[in-house]
Structure formats: structure tokens, C-alpha cells
Design a protein around this motif. Structure first.
Motif, PDB file in Angstrom:
ATOM      1  N   PRO A  56       0.833  -1.204   0.000  1.00  0.00           N
ATOM      2  CA  PRO A  56       0.000   0.000   0.000  1.00  0.00           C
ATOM      3  C   PRO A  56       0.870   1.258   0.000  1.00  0.00           C
ATOM      4  N   GLU A  63      -5.077   1.392   2.127  1.00  0.00           N
ATOM      5  CA  GLU A  63      -5.154  -0.071   2.090  1.00  0.00           C
ATOM      6  C   GLU A  63      -5.991  -0.541   0.892  1.00  0.00           C
ATOM      7  N   ASP A 121      -2.397  -9.812   3.811  1.00  0.00           N
ATOM      8  CA  ASP A 121      -1.839  -8.789   4.694  1.00  0.00           C
ATOM      9  C   ASP A 121      -0.355  -8.650   4.390  1.00  0.00           C
ATOM     10  N   ARG A 126      -0.738  -4.468   7.163  1.00  0.00           N
ATOM     11  CA  ARG A 126      -1.657  -3.672   6.351  1.00  0.00           C
ATOM     12  C   ARG A 126      -2.382  -4.564   5.357  1.00  0.00           C
ATOM     13  N   LYS A 127      -3.588  -4.162   5.015  1.00  0.00           N
ATOM     14  CA  LYS A 127      -4.370  -4.928   4.041  1.00  0.00           C
ATOM     15  C   LYS A 127      -3.927  -4.608   2.618  1.00  0.00           C
ATOM     16  N   THR A 128      -3.779  -5.649   1.826  1.00  0.00           N
ATOM     17  CA  THR A 128      -3.507  -5.397   0.411  1.00  0.00           C
ATOM     18  C   THR A 128      -3.953  -6.597  -0.420  1.00  0.00           C
TER      19      THR A 128
END
Lengths: 361, 361, 361, 361
Positions: free
Chosen positions: C110, D267, C322, C311-313
Motif C-alpha cells: 500500500p 489499504e 496482509d 496492512r491490508k492489500t
């Protein structure tokens, strides 16, 4: 402002002097995902490389190219492909005998750029001509090899069609012959005669000019652009930017002056569903845009200015002197201009392919 | 990306079609403080203007230029001077007989850009060739007139040196003669012969090609730049961008192929404190940089493709047809290319003057 | 078309990826006769070099620059001077731990360019960000060092004026202090506080943004050009081209919105024979042209996107995942942006100096 | 060298002064076959046109655009379509009261370009600011209208988000409201307050600044290019080239300095088969390339420098004097900058669409 950059969308920026540590170029704007390994480039550099026959300079340069950026392993093949970022091509200079040039540090060699560089910049790298050396053309050939991979449907080939006063006979034209003689000559009979002629020139320490013809097959109708984006305009610039070139012509070229409109304008008939031309006086370009016919370009290379004969010149200090150039030179620099002319044509075409695709889709 | 822009620091962008309401150009990068009135431009437009003799098209265009921006009253003289901002030059189209062209809407005229424009864009203004018409060159001549005022120390002059197969005799060269005959021919005897020759061509509804020579005196040593900023590269591009041009050469040009290095490389001696050349095979340019000698350029204009004879062609719909072009055309479009070639050369020189001053001061 | 080229008359073309063999640039258009040795460049590279404090990435790169072309021994001094030809600056990559990046080959980080490069090109050098790495800025700093020598009368200096939410107090501004702390901070008190703040950020594996101010003194009135050649236009482009920059302002900048015309327009009085401004809300530029006042530019660098937090991706294959970035990164990449911002400003100014000299003399 | 040209593949060249006969532009590189009539352009010019409320200058300019070239009747529809050749857009100047400006011929108005133009060029068209007048922006709006037709899938909209010190409340944002008030304000409540505020400013003969936000929806991931072809770099240049602009920011902009990496890096999760971002601090651009999110740009316009209050300045002759500007001016020139900012954004996007298509296909 393109002092050392050629092209618009597909562009190269070259650098380096004859006797510096290296020469090379940055190729920018290349489409991504194209397989590109050093060997793809090396084959063309080897065609241009000096020292391969007695008719070219005896300077020994391996001209090994390194790709320093712009390629990365492909997800699928694992082999190197272009990434769309700048491709840096570096060629080390190896056989620079700088001492050869010490004598001419202060003398302006007639026919060379020595005087004009000095007049412009007030300083110059005089060793082997520095930046004005034909050695810079190795970078063009390297960039041209990349350009070929951008438009694989297009075949660009060059040949020597005249050396000194001796022209080929076009009825003998055989592309296969071009690879068999040291002149890139498509006419076996002419090549045989040229050998004796050029030996004579070489032994006298003299030099001669040449005319090169480069053609491109497979260019579709529609590349180029009107007015100041003309395909032939950019080809003319490309060829005239090569060292020692003094003229460029397309198709019928200068001979068109003596033709009538009836003779010159290529008639058209439909064939296999598309326009087919009865002749190609246009050299494949009408109104600056490709017609689908072969593109045909010729350019003239003046005789090498570095000759043994004693010539009148002046020094940087303004004295009248005589000069005789003894370094290792090509008796006919036009021979090695063949792969260079090919490179310049394919560079123009790759650029116009991308420009056309950008504007028209 | 210069589809319709020419030059770098001194640059023109042209617009307009043959049969639209107007043509013109925007001149950008002009130095400030230069006196510039419409009359300064009109004199050159008048040289190019059609309909002045029976040897050029009978289209009647007054070609009156208007300056729409970029000049303002000078503090001291009160007269108009350039302000350094874009100079917009507008020329209204007056005598557009569009009906003349209705017949050729769907037929591709051989030797013209009709087919290639259609192949590229899928649409074209067919009236009088639209954007591909030589009418665009009026904008070049107008911009060239501005360029002349930027480098008043340089004198650019052109002449016709060959028409059809008929060359001038260089021993008869007289610049004053250029203004006296309808061919811009520097050789009075040749001009007389050309008149009969061209009458023959014209009456047959045929056409012929021509070779133009343009020279520039007063260019100091040092303009131009190495490699891809070569003065001759930009001159080649400039000339090849002119409609119907198929070749360009500098100095000895294509004849250099048959010269020896001894014959070709111009020897130098000091004279009046600066280098003086014994000959000018280089055409005033060495290594892409001016040498202080006269710059000498030649370019060839192919025979006008619009001819009365019936010719084979195809339609946009893909049918074989015949065509005969009846509009008002020049039997030798090369004649009116003389002022255009002059304009292009002075545009290149003004640009390089500014580029040189920028880099070297 | 300037994918990887910046500038017009004084221009650099950069190449190279973070983990390729080398990065560098070709500087073109440089005036001749300027003394230039590697040490002139090295001093600025050393300012930008990573690993000099705990607040920047621990990657160890010597960043030794080699000059491969464009300089030659001066006639008088014998030392290296520019020759007016392309200056090739090469910096080898040394400490590339490519394995650090293996994990993120398929995950789009991100805030990084991973996704957009992949979306555009379909292939990318993922190692350390490849071409999108801030490592490219070393080439800018090297080119900027050359630009400084072109306009020695101009002094370009930068400082960090905000880190995270913490601004300097302008009354404490001391240029000498900039060299004494690891933040290029001109306010000694602020620097002391920043140390504790940034240690906290670093230990959390987090990151923060920053604002940099760069000024140029000694620029005469008259550089720049109207409309699309505005000095501030080119400065805005220059700063926004730096990695992670999200905003640029000149003089009063965004604060000008809340000012009245009376407050904002800098009043003028004569002093020492030339116009003197009572304030500098304009940041030294009026109508795109320098006024002779100091040029004042600020730009913001976003917080480093490489952080330890999860972090979300998504992956290139389209899966939700993540990510936590563990490589060696700067907690505040804005710190090392100070010498980069200086380089970009001096590059713009050197370019405009040459452009101005070209047009106006 | 782009003194008066903006863009690379899709490019405009503007010309004209405030009180000359006309202003306009040449749009080059436009794809062929796009329906384009004057009404397509007029609607945007009308948005920018002065004199539509008491909050903008009372100069009455009909701003009727004429298309002088580059369009022709379509084969199928019969309506005008672009032909791929230069599109010339001309707007006559009508209401030039030059006498208003006689007084300020010799006085440099603080905050204006009077002094810097004079310092650069030594001559200037002082009438209404000449070339530095915001009147030039009408040409941008006209060109922007053409650009919109090149990328109809992209929707570009702008709004005023701050006037003087008064910001909108973003929870009230309603694009429909933008068309209902004279401020292009998306917040009805704010607009009501701004009316009283701006009346106060106007009656005092003072002025105020403003911040404009422009967004683009529908841009796919992949437009833009790394390093010096960054989409945000070109947007920054585009906005900073507008008269009176002193700052530009993308996405979170200057506020990013105070964010942590966790807060700032948007994100990602998959949604409907493609990456979907949880926030848009990046403003739709990562590494210079569009991410598919909305592109969000803000720029600040300084308060109009033409104010009634007496201000200190100097004359061209170097005398201290006072000045009060009485002409017809905008109390907040930022209002009319909204359609101009929209135009500049869509021009950048159309250019990058073509550039992307050229390189990547």
C-alpha cells in the motif's frame, strides 16, 4: 532540444567519446514485455565492428554491450524482458591508443570537425575525434537492435550501392550476397571489382566515398504524420545525423527532377483487397505517411577525411601548417555506415509506430 | 512530438487547410525588441504567391498576412516590435473553388497524400489536398520572414538550378538574374530555354521536377551541435518537410561519393586572421557545426502529381478507376519552392543561433 | 516526451533500478569550459547518502560517482573541464540485498507504486521498488551538482521545516544549524525535539511525513518565461517528480488564500538603484519570471509507505492478503529529500538561465 | 522548449494578448474522427466568461470561438469531425478599453508581472497585462473542451473549496450545487456566507484568494509514467502555469506531513474483481501512475493584485510612486479559475492517455 537525443516516443540519448572509458546510450519509451538479451544487440554490433577486413580500420574493439537497466525477468519465461523503463546500454572502450593522436592536438584536420568544435566550445577532446568520432555510431546500432524488437513485423536491410565512382548493377541485386562480401554489396560482380579498387585506395593512403541504400519492408500504410512529423523528414534527419553523410534521398530521389509527372506518380490498382502500386518512385512515403510499399532510402558518405597525403591546414594558434593523418582509419567509412543506416531507419520507424498508435490507436 | 511544430528555441506551429477559412502559424521564442511590421513579411509572401506567371497555378490568393499577437509599440520608435511572446500570423484563404475538387473526393490521386491520409486517419479534408496542400508553405514563408529579422547578419538566398532534365551552367550564375525571370533561375541563358521547355510541359497538361539550391552567407563558425543537434540534420529535416521534396544534399552532396579524400576535404589557410577554406565541398558544415563558409543546400522537388493525363488509381471503396486532375496546378511546383526553401533554411539558422547562444553564450 | 528526461536546454536523462548493477544519468546541454571533477559531485551525493544516522535507511551505499564522458583536460589548467558534450555520471549499486524483497514479489505494498507499475506495464522489477525507488534520486543529486557549476552566482539551500506535525519556529532560523543535525533542520531547538519524536516513530516501525523548504539567492530578475515556460511551473514539476511528494508551493503558497490583496502583493521601492520588495509573498516569481528576490519553494513528502504494521492489500493474482514491510527503510524519507529538492531547484534554474540567454541574449 | 506550448502528444499552443485583436490556440495531436462543433467548446467558455455576476470582472467578452482548421465533414454523419490535423481555435477580443490602462503604462503594479516582463524583455504590451493577462486562460478552456472529447469516459469537475479564510464543510458537498451559485461552491451554506463576505471585499476595492479542487473520475489504472513523466508532475506543472496560482497538491497534499504511514498509505482489498482502496490519500496517483481511484487536485489562487488601495511601487524610470488600480477586475480571480483548472486537468489526462496508448498499446 535534442543535442544528443534522437526520437520522440522511442528515443535514445547517446554519450561517450572515442577515447574515453566507454560509450553508450539510454533507450527510453520502449514498450514493456519485449524479450531482450545482450545477444539480440550483439549481433548487430558485430556487423558494424571495426577490424573485420582490411577495408576497415584496424582498431580492435570487442564492442561487448552490457544492459545496465530496463530489463527484468519475465514472470512466464524467466528470461529478460523490457520493463518500460530506460534501457541503459554500455560499451567499454578498449583499444584506445591515445598517443596516436598527440600530434594532431593543435592541428585542425581538413574535413574533420576539429576546427568547428574548437570554434564552438573553445575546448575539445581531440583524441580520435572525441565526441565527433564515428565510434558514437556503435550506440546507435545498439539502440537500433532494441527498436527492431519493437516492430518485428518490419524488416530493415541495407546495402552499399556505390563505392567511389563504381555503382552496382541493380539487375544483379541479391540480398544474400550482402552477407558474403566485406562491403555489404548486393552485387557479387561489383563486389569483386570493388576489392581491387579499394585496395588501390587503401595502399595510396587515400579514401573514397560511398552510397548506401536502406529499405524497410512490412511497414503498414499510415505511419508518419503530416507537415513536421513526416516520416521522410525524420528519416532525412536520422541519416544526416550520421557522421560524414552529405545527402539523403527517398525513392526516386534526385532523379525525380528529370521525370515527368506521368513517369513519377506511382499508379494504383487493387490487389488482394488493398491498393497496389505499379512502381515505387515515392519510396513508400506519400505526404509524409507510409503507403505500405517498401520504404527506400539512400544516403551518401563522403570520403574519409583522415588520409596520408599531406594537406594544408592551420593550428589552433592560427599558424599555417601541413598535416598527414597516420592513425588507423577506414579507407571507405561508408562500408561500416551500412549497419548504422539500418539502425537509424528502424529507430525512426519504431518511434513512428508508437506515435501513430498513440494518436490513432 | 512535433506533428505541426518546427524548431526548438525559435519555433513555428502551423495550421490550416487549403480550402478552410485561413492558414497561418504561431511563431514562438522570438527575441524581443525586433522591429516587425506586416510589410516585412508580405514581401516574402509575394515572392511565393501563386498566379504571378503562366508557370504557376492560376489560383488567385492575395496572401495578405495579419499579425494578431506578439508585437507592440516600441518605447522609442513608436513602431511595432516583437515582445518575446507568441507571434500569430494569419492568412485568409480567399480563392477556394471547392467544387473543382468534388470529383476527386473518393479517388486517390496517384503521387498525392490522398490514400495515405485516408489510411491513417479514416477521414480527410479532400478539398485541394486539405492539410497536405502546398498552401501550408505560405505559413513557412511568413515565419521565415520573422526569422530573417532575428539574424540580419545572415543572408539567405535560393535559386532554381535544374528544371526537368535541364541544369543551369554555373559559370553564368548571377544572383541579380534570379529576380528577373519567373523561375528564380540564376542563369539568364538557361532561363530563356526553360521558358520554352516549361510551356511545352504546361500545354501537355504534364509536369516536371526541379532542383533548388539555397545558400546562407554570414553564418559564423560555431552554430549547430554534435550528433543529434547537427545543423545539417535539421536542414535535412527542414527541406524534406516541404511538400514533394524527395532528397536533400549539403555541399558536394551525392557527388562526394565519387571524390577522393584529397579532393573532398577542404584545405585551410589563415587569411585576415581567421581560417579560410580553399574550397567548400563541406557546404559550410563540419561535424554538424557551421565553419563560417557559406552554407550550401540543394533539394529536389518531384514533378507535380496533379496532371491532365489519365492515370490508374483506386477509390476509397476499393474500386479500380481512372483519374485526370483538372484543377489549377503548377506545372513545376519546384519554382515556388524556392522562397519556401529559403524560409526553411533561415528558420533552422535562427533556431540554432538561439540554441548556440543559450548553451555557449 | 520526457519519460525519463528532465529539462530543456540543460537536461538530464536518468536510468537504473534500485537493485540493478548501477544507476546514473546523462547530463546534456552543459556549457563548455566549466571545471568539473568527481569531487564536485561527490560532496552532494554524500549529503544524500543513506546510513549516515539512525534516522535514515541502513542500506550502505558508497555512492561513488564516475564521470564517463563529457569532460576533458583544460588547455590552461590541465584539470578536467566540461566540453559541451553529454556528461555521463555512473553510480554503481553495491549493497543490494535482493532477498529482502522476495516476499513482496507478488504483494502490492500500500502507498507504493507496485500496483500501478504492474497495471501499466504488466511486468516490473520488484526488488526495492526497481525504477520507482528513491535510489533514482542519487542521479538527480549528481546532475544538480553539475547545474550548480553552471550558475555559480546562485546559491541554493534547503532545510526541513516540518516533520510529522512538528514545525520549526522561524525566528530560530539559522542556516549554519542545517549542517549540524541529522535532519537538515535550521532550528536547533526543533531539531532536539525531533530527535525524540523520530526515535519514537522509528521504534514503532512507523513513519512520518515532512515539509522541505528550498531557496535560491542570486537569481537575477528575468529568468523564466510567460505562460507554459513559467519558472514556477517548472519548479512545481521538478518537485512533484520527486518520489513521495504530494504538494508544492511557492512563496506564501496555500496561505495566500486567506490573505487580502493588500497583504499579499509585495510593495516595491527603489534601493541601490533597483526595485526592492518590502516582502516576498511571491516567492521571487511574478508572472512566471524571477523578480530578483529569493526564490522560495516548499514541498511535502508523505510518510514512508514501507512500515512494519500489518496492512491490508492484494496480490498480483487478485487475492486479499496482509503485508508488513521489513526491509531497511527511512522512518522519514523527507529528510533525505532535502538535497534532492536542492538538486531539482538548481536544475530548473540552470535550464532557465540557458533558455533566457538563448532567447534574450 | 515549451514557452507557449503545453502537452506532448495532445498539445496546445496559445497566443494573444488581453487587448490585441484576438486570442486563441492551436490544438495538435488530436485523434481523428471525433465529432467537434463550436458549441462543444462554447459551453465551457461560457462557464469561464467574465461579467456573469457582480463577483467577477465587468469586462464584457462574448468569447465566441471559431474553429479555423482541423475539422471536416464526416462521411457518415455529415457533421464536423476532427481530422487529426491542427485544430485552430480563435476568439476575438471585443471589449478592450485600452484607455483604462494608460495610467499604468510606466508604473509596475505590485503583485503583477509588469516589472518582471519589463526586466526580461525590455518591452511589454502593458494594456490589461498583455500576454500575462488571465484572458489567455480562455484559450486553455477552449482546448480543454476538445480534450474532453478525446477521453469521454473521464469526468473532470472542479469546485471552489475555500475563499479568503472561509472553507467549505465537506459533509455538505453536492456537485449539483456547484452549478447553482456564482462561486462554483459545492456547499450551499458556505456559498450563502461567501456572498456577504465577497460583497464586503468588493466594496472595499480589495480582493481575496481561493482554493480550487478538481477531480477526475473514470481514469483507469496505468496512465502516467515513472520519474519525469509522472502524471502528478504534469498536473503540478499544469496548475502552476495558471495565472496567480501559488501552490498545488494531490490527495492528502500538505496534510500528509502530519500523517503516519499507517494513516496515509491507502489499504487495498479486491472488489468486483479489481483492487479497491479503503481511502484516497494518494489522490489517485501512485508512483506517478493512476491507480483507478479518483484523481484529486487542489490549487491555490492568490488574491487579485489589482486593488483600489494605494500601494507603493516604482516606475520603469526608477522613481518611487504610489499606485491604485481602477480597471475592471475580479475581487476573487480564483472563482473563474475553476473552469480553467478543469481544462488543465483534462488536457494533462488526454495527453497521458495518448502517451500511454503509444507506449503500451
Amino acid at each position: 532540444m535534442s543535442f544528443n537525443t534522437f526520437g520522440h516516443m522511442f528515443r535514445m540519448t547517446t554519450f561517450g567519446e572515442s577515447h574515453g572509458p566507454a560509450i553508450g546510450c539510454v533507450v527510453d519509451g520502449c514498450p514493456p514485455g519485449i524479450a531482450l538479451a545482450p545477444a539480440d544487440i550483439q549481433v548487430f554490433l558485430d556487423k558494424r565492428r571495426p577490424g573485420q577486413s582490411r577495408f576497415t580500420t584496424q582498431r580492435q574493439e570487442p564492442d561487448q554491450v552490457k544492459i545496465l537497466s530496463g530489463v527484468f525477468e519475465d514472470d512466464k519465461t524467466g528470461g529478460p524482458v523490457t520493463t518500460g523503463t530506460p534501457i541503459m546500454l554500455l560499451i567499454d572502450n578498449v583499444d584506445q591508443r591515445s598517443k596516436d593522436y598527440a600530434e594532431i592536438r593543435d592541428k585542425f584536420r581538413p574535413g574533420h570537425a576539429d576546427y568547428t568544435y574548437q570554434a564552438k566550445y573553445g575546448v575539445r577532446d581531440y583524441r580520435g575525434g572525441g565526441r565527433s568520432s564515428a565510434r558514437e555510431t556503435a550506440a546507435r546500432v545498439a539502440a537500433g537492435a532494441v527498436a527492431r524488437k519493437v516492430i518485428p513485423q518490419v524488416r530493415v536491410r541495407g546495402a552499399l550501392v556505390q563505392i567511389g565512382p563504381h555503382k552496382i548493377d541493380r539487375v544483379n541485386w541479391d540480398w544474400a550476397e550482402v552477407e558474403r562480401n566485406p562491403f555489404f554489396c548486393p552485387d557479387a560482380k561489383a563486389a569483386a571489382k570493388w576489392e581491387a579498387y579499394l585496395d588501390g585506395v587503401r595502399k595510396k593512403g587515400s579514401s573514397c566515398g560511398a552510397i548506401i541504400e536502406v529499405t524497410a519492408s512490412g511497414v503498414p500504410a499510415g505511419w508518419g504524420a503530416p507537415v513536421y512529423g513526416k516520416l521522410d523528414q525524420d528519416i532525412a534527419a536520422a541519416m544526416m545525423s550520421i557522421n560524414a553523410v552529405k545527402g539523403v534521398e527517398i525513392g526516386a530521389g534526385f532523379a525525380a527532377a528529370a521525370l515527368s509527372g506521368e513517369e513519377n506518380a506511382d499508379e494504383i490498382r487493387m490487389r488482394h483487397g488493398k491498393p497496389d502500386f505499379a512502381s515505387n518512385h515515392a519510396g513508400g512515403i506519400l505526404g509524409g505517411i507510409s503507403s505500405g510499399q517498401d520504404i527506400v532510402v539512400r544516403f551518401v558518405v563522403k570520403p574519409t577525411s583522415s588520409i596520408l597525403s599531406i594537406r594544408k591546414t592551420v593550428t589552433a594558434a592560427g599558424e599555417d601548417v601541413d598535416i598527414s593523418t597516420k592513425g588507423r582509419h577506414d579507407p571507405c567509412v561508408g562500408i561500416r555506415a551500412v549497419p548504422v543506416g539500418e539502425a537509424m531507419l528502424v529507430l525512426v520507424l519504431a518511434d513512428h509506430f508508437l506515435r501513430h498508435r498513440g494518436q490513432v490507436g
